[in-house]
Design a protein around this motif. Sequence first.
Motif, PDB file in Angstrom:
ATOM      1  N   UNK A  37       0.941  -1.175   0.014  1.00 16.94           N
ATOM      2  CA  UNK A  37       0.079   0.099  -0.077  1.00 16.94           C
ATOM      3  C   UNK A  37       0.939   1.062   0.068  1.00 16.94           C
ATOM      4  N   UNK A  38       2.087   1.154   0.665  1.00 20.27           N
ATOM      5  CA  UNK A  38       2.857   2.247   0.752  1.00 20.27           C
ATOM      6  C   UNK A  38       3.350   2.625  -0.603  1.00 20.27           C
ATOM      7  N   UNK A  39       3.591   1.775  -1.566  1.00 15.97           N
ATOM      8  CA  UNK A  39       4.324   2.045  -2.968  1.00 15.97           C
ATOM      9  C   UNK A  39       2.956   2.199  -3.694  1.00 15.97           C
ATOM     10  N   UNK A  40       1.871   1.809  -3.442  1.00 14.82           N
ATOM     11  CA  UNK A  40       0.639   2.399  -4.207  1.00 14.82           C
ATOM     12  C   UNK A  40       0.399   3.835  -3.980  1.00 14.82           C
ATOM     13  N   UNK A  41       0.389   4.116  -2.615  1.00 16.30           N
ATOM     14  CA  UNK A  41       0.149   5.708  -2.409  1.00 16.30           C
ATOM     15  C   UNK A  41       1.260   6.593  -2.909  1.00 16.30           C
ATOM     16  N   UNK A  42       2.459   5.988  -2.929  1.00 14.49           N
ATOM     17  CA  UNK A  42       3.699   7.024  -3.622  1.00 14.49           C
ATOM     18  C   UNK A  42       3.313   6.998  -4.915  1.00 14.49           C
ATOM     19  N   UNK A  43       2.780   6.296  -5.907  1.00 13.95           N
ATOM     20  CA  UNK A  43       2.719   6.059  -7.233  1.00 13.95           C
ATOM     21  C   UNK A  43       1.543   7.167  -7.438  1.00 13.95           C
ATOM     22  N   UNK A  44       0.262   7.043  -6.688  1.00 14.49           N
ATOM     23  CA  UNK A  44      -0.774   7.957  -6.973  1.00 14.49           C
ATOM     24  C   UNK A  44      -0.446   9.426  -6.583  1.00 14.49           C
ATOM     25  N   UNK A  45       0.437   9.709  -5.538  1.00 15.54           N
ATOM     26  CA  UNK A  45       0.715  10.881  -5.274  1.00 15.54           C
ATOM     27  C   UNK A  45       1.952  11.511  -6.159  1.00 15.54           C
ATOM     28  N   UNK A  46       2.794  10.317  -6.842  1.00 18.11           N
ATOM     29  CA  UNK A  46       3.946  10.821  -7.645  1.00 18.11           C
ATOM     30  C   UNK A  46       3.220  11.129  -9.170  1.00 18.11           C
ATOM     31  N   UNK A  47       2.094  10.509  -9.451  1.00 19.13           N
ATOM     32  CA  UNK A  47       1.257  10.436 -10.862  1.00 19.13           C
ATOM     33  C   UNK A  47       0.028  10.584 -10.860  1.00 19.13           C
ATOM     34  N   UNK A  48      -0.735  11.736 -10.012  1.00 20.63           N
ATOM     35  CA  UNK A  48      -2.082  11.726  -9.930  1.00 20.63           C
ATOM     36  C   UNK A  48      -3.010  11.725 -11.343  1.00 20.63           C
ATOM     37  N   UNK A  49      -2.230  12.326 -12.251  1.00 21.81           N
ATOM     38  CA  UNK A  49      -2.834  12.699 -13.655  1.00 21.81           C
ATOM     39  C   UNK A  49      -2.789  11.329 -14.539  1.00 21.81           C
ATOM     40  N   UNK A  50      -2.126  10.052 -13.999  1.00 17.80           N
ATOM     41  CA  UNK A  50      -2.076   9.027 -14.795  1.00 17.80           C
ATOM     42  C   UNK A  50      -3.565   8.530 -14.797  1.00 17.80           C
ATOM     43  N   UNK A  51      -3.579   7.553 -15.977  1.00 21.12           N
ATOM     44  CA  UNK A  51      -4.972   6.876 -16.156  1.00 21.12           C
ATOM     45  C   UNK A  51      -4.914   5.642 -15.279  1.00 21.12           C
ATOM     46  N   UNK A  52      -5.016   5.771 -13.793  1.00 25.82           N
ATOM     47  CA  UNK A  52      -4.781   4.608 -13.208  1.00 25.82           C
ATOM     48  C   UNK A  52      -6.062   3.590 -13.148  1.00 25.82           C
ATOM     49  N   UNK A  53      -5.908   2.519 -13.060  1.00 24.32           N
ATOM     50  CA  UNK A  53      -7.125   1.520 -12.843  1.00 24.32           C
ATOM     51  C   UNK A  53      -6.446   0.652 -11.666  1.00 24.32           C
ATOM     52  N   UNK A  54      -7.390  -0.224 -11.021  1.00 24.68           N
ATOM     53  CA  UNK A  54      -6.674  -0.996  -9.928  1.00 24.68           C
ATOM     54  C   UNK A  54      -5.687  -2.108 -10.390  1.00 24.68           C
ATOM     55  N   UNK A  55      -6.036  -2.502 -11.665  1.00 23.78           N
ATOM     56  CA  UNK A  55      -5.306  -3.571 -12.349  1.00 23.78           C
ATOM     57  C   UNK A  55      -3.688  -2.946 -12.521  1.00 23.78           C
ATOM     58  N   UNK A  56      -3.734  -1.651 -12.994  1.00 27.99           N
ATOM     59  CA  UNK A  56      -2.384  -0.958 -13.485  1.00 27.99           C
ATOM     60  C   UNK A  56      -1.769  -0.890 -12.323  1.00 27.99           C
ATOM     61  N   UNK A  57      -2.523  -0.453 -11.185  1.00 26.67           N
ATOM     62  CA  UNK A  57      -1.597   0.009  -9.903  1.00 26.67           C
ATOM     63  C   UNK A  57      -1.273  -1.221  -9.429  1.00 26.67           C
ATOM     64  N   UNK A  58      -2.222  -2.249  -9.514  1.00 27.09           N
ATOM     65  CA  UNK A  58      -1.643  -3.518  -8.804  1.00 27.09           C
ATOM     66  C   UNK A  58      -0.161  -4.135  -9.480  1.00 27.09           C
ATOM     67  N   UNK A  59      -0.333  -3.986 -10.795  1.00 29.60           N
ATOM     68  CA  UNK A  59       0.929  -4.438 -11.701  1.00 29.60           C
ATOM     69  C   UNK A  59       2.281  -3.698 -11.567  1.00 29.60           C
ATOM     70  N   UNK A  60       2.016  -2.372 -11.011  1.00 25.41           N
ATOM     71  CA  UNK A  60       3.324  -1.658 -10.606  1.00 25.41           C
ATOM     72  C   UNK A  60       3.761  -1.936  -9.387  1.00 25.41           C
ATOM     73  N   UNK A  61       2.863  -2.392  -8.220  1.00 21.51           N
ATOM     74  CA  UNK A  61       3.070  -2.516  -7.259  1.00 21.51           C
ATOM     75  C   UNK A  61       3.423  -4.307  -6.936  1.00 21.51           C
ATOM     76  N   UNK A  62       3.310  -4.936  -7.967  1.00 18.14           N
ATOM     77  CA  UNK A  62       3.624  -6.303  -8.090  1.00 18.14           C
ATOM     78  C   UNK A  62       2.651  -7.508  -7.213  1.00 18.14           C
ATOM     79  N   UNK A  63       1.669  -7.026  -7.124  1.00 14.98           N
ATOM     80  CA  UNK A  63       0.734  -7.925  -6.622  1.00 14.98           C
ATOM     81  C   UNK A  63      -0.758  -8.162  -7.386  1.00 14.98           C
ATOM     82  N   UNK A  64      -1.564  -8.899  -6.897  1.00  6.51           N
ATOM     83  CA  UNK A  64      -2.908  -9.087  -7.749  1.00  6.51           C
ATOM     84  C   UNK A  64      -3.709  -8.065  -7.487  1.00  6.51           C
ATOM     85  N   UNK A  65      -4.789  -7.885  -8.527  1.00  7.27           N
ATOM     86  CA  UNK A  65      -5.679  -6.703  -8.234  1.00  7.27           C
ATOM     87  C   UNK A  65      -6.544  -6.989  -7.011  1.00  7.27           C
TER      88      UNK A  65
END
Length: 323
Positions: free
Chosen positions: A210-238
């Motif tokens: 979750x810490x990695x996910x929060x850092x990604x959301x704050x670093x790139x808030x304008x990115x077209x995030x989905x739960x799947x893309x966020x999960x891919x970037x953090x290395x876990x399942x959706x």
Amino acid sequence: MGVDAFGDLLRGMRAQGSLFGSTTLSPPWALHFVDGAPLTLCTVLGGGGWIVPEGRPPEQLRAGETLIVRGPAPFTFVDEIGTRAEPIACGEHCATPEQGGTRYRRGWSDTCGGAGDDATTLIVGAYPVRGEISRRLLDALPVVLRVGSGGGTHAALDHLAAEAAADTPGQQVVLDRLLDWMLVCALREYFERPGGEPPAWYAAQRDPVVGDALRLLHAEPEAPWTVSSLADRTGVSRSTLAKRFADLVGEPPLTYLAHWRMTLAADLLVERESATIAEVARAVGYTDAFAFSAAFKRIRGVSPSEFRRAGTARPLQAVSAQA
């Protein structure tokens, strides 16, 4: 991924021409802080006294301790409860509301000076807080926040005391940056104290997923995030990310992102008066200005245009959260 939620929320908290005073007081004494600053940091170098917030129980302040008082209500610092001293108003003649504080003054009144064995030396910084981003941090703070001596605040305090006692070129800039340091150390130590109850987003930063996910959301808030893309970037399942995020933060990741985007947009609407609604929408990840406006009104309660009109009608400064 260097942007964390705590650091991001501190962006609007920057000392700039704040009231910053150091004075030595011999009893009886009473200082009444009337500027209504969003945050006021009080540290005792020696001696002690009592902080008396308006409508709140008194809080004793001992040598080496720091209290942060959340405004805008005034408060009093006294040598003892029921002191016979007449309160001296601090800051009312040098306030600069557009900055949320006042410029540096060493001491507030010659009448409260002293150097006896029972004297108290006090450092106070009245802290400006700007914008909707920092309001989210204010919402997580009590009216009075106490930090004991030691830790990071001790190192910051040593530098503050030395600089406040000097009279050198560039002093205001140095004091502003030291005050930033002191504030961050105090808030961090308060949130991490044993038995404490830090905001969910703060505690969640330590979780490896979750810490990695929060850092990604704050670093790139304008990115077209989905739960799947966020999960891919953090290395876990959706499903793993969705559950852990909701359990630790208290809301799903895309709900958190939507609220954070609207917070960013709220400040952009006021800070960038020449930007169109569509430009603000794109800056926070919306390609459709109508979808952005609908989301903004759903979350903020007013349309982007209404929010901008209300925000630009007065100087940009944060209003402290209600107790």
